[in-house]
Scaffold this active site. Structure first.
Site, short mmCIF file in Angstrom:
data_model
loop_
_atom_site.label_atom_id
_atom_site.label_comp_id
_atom_site.label_asym_id
_atom_site.label_seq_id
_atom_site.Cartn_x
_atom_site.Cartn_y
_atom_site.Cartn_z
N LYS A 84 0.86 -1.19 0.00
CA LYS A 84 0.00 0.00 0.00
C LYS A 84 0.90 1.24 0.00
O LYS A 84 1.75 1.40 0.87
CB LYS A 84 -0.86 -0.01 1.26
CG LYS A 84 -2.33 0.19 1.00
CD LYS A 84 -3.09 -0.05 2.27
CE LYS A 84 -4.39 0.71 2.24
NZ LYS A 84 -5.08 0.60 3.53
C1 E4P Z 1 -8.46 1.33 3.42
O1 E4P Z 1 -7.62 0.62 2.94
C2 E4P Z 1 -8.30 2.06 4.68
O2 E4P Z 1 -7.55 1.28 5.55
C3 E4P Z 1 -9.61 2.32 5.38
O3 E4P Z 1 -10.71 1.94 4.59
C4 E4P Z 1 -9.71 3.64 6.02
O4 E4P Z 1 -10.95 3.75 6.65
P1 E4P Z 1 -11.29 4.90 7.70
O5 E4P Z 1 -11.57 6.16 6.96
O6 E4P Z 1 -12.52 4.37 8.40
O7 E4P Z 1 -10.12 5.01 8.62
#
Ligand code: E4P
Length: 218
Positions: A84
């Site tokens: 990522k």
């Molecule tokens: C995606 O890969 C992220 O980890 C995640 O969906 C972030 O979500 P949040 O906005 O609830 O922290």
């Protein structure tokens, strides 16, 4: 449509995997920090539970060279890891480099179709478009999903649109309607997807009628 669980908890991956419907996992530095376990051991445990799934693990540095150094390390942890990488000026060349070397990238923190275009051109396997954080500031995050799905389809990019920052099951329903490739969600929301009161009422009625008739399968 693929379903990913967004978590730092190995136990949640175990449970969702056991249902036989899980295609992958997304983690992020905040979720890993909350997990109370080490980054490598957590990600490796998830990779073992779901060997055919895509497990996203995020780099934490800001410079191109440091991101690459971290990405190469993380990529050695398991064959089904996806790196990522954040949507920044440094993140785009990192994505191009990793994908050209056969390392899959999930480009994260994408909030606009122009950012998504850059991610697609850099070869990102997944483009993580956040919706909940946009809704949180009184905008409609799903509008961007519609634009990004349209952009990927129009130009025939191989990237898959991953709906991230999902806050409730309606975000999943809308993602289906818009033809997004993947939805990643907290485990709690995956559990909510099972729920329909008419399923419960229907099952109660079938069970009761069967019991009253005194029938048996065996
Ligand atoms: C995606 O890969 C992220 O980890 C995640 O969906 C972030 O979500 P949040 O906005 O609830 O922290």
């Amino acid at each position: 449509m693929k379903l990913f669980v967004d978590t730092g908890q190995v136990e949640e991956v175990q449970q969702a995997a056991q249902w036989g419907i899980l295609d992958g996992v997304t983690t992020n530095p905040s979720l890993i920090a909350q997990s109370g376990r080490g980054f490598k051991e957590t990600v490796q445990a998830m990779c073992e539970i779901l060997p055919e799934g895509a497990i996203s693990a995020e780099v934490v540095s800001a410079t191109e060279s440091e991101m690459l150094r971290e990405a190469y390390e993380i990529a050695t942890w398991a064959p089904n890891i996806v790196i990522k990488v954040p949507m920044t000026k440094a993140g785009i060349p990192v994505t191009s480099r990793l994908t050209s070397e056969g390392i899959r990238v999930n480009m994260t923190l994408v909030f606009s179709v122009s950012q998504a275009l850059l991610a697609a051109k850099a070869g990102a396997t997944f483009i993580s478009v956040f919706v909940g954080r946009v809704d949180d500031i009184s905008n409609d995050g799903m509008n961007t999903i519609e634009e990004v799905v349209g952009m990927v389809d129009t130009y025939g990019f191989d990237s898959e649109v991953l709906v991230a920052s999902i806050r409730h099951p309606m975000h999943v329903v809308e993602s289906i309607r818009l033809g997004a490739h993947i939805a990643t969600m907290p485990f709690k929301i995956m559990q909510q997807m099972f729920a329909h009161p008419l399923s419960d009422i229907g099952l109660e009625r079938f069970t009761e009628d069967w019991r009253k008739a005194g029938l048996s399968i065996f």
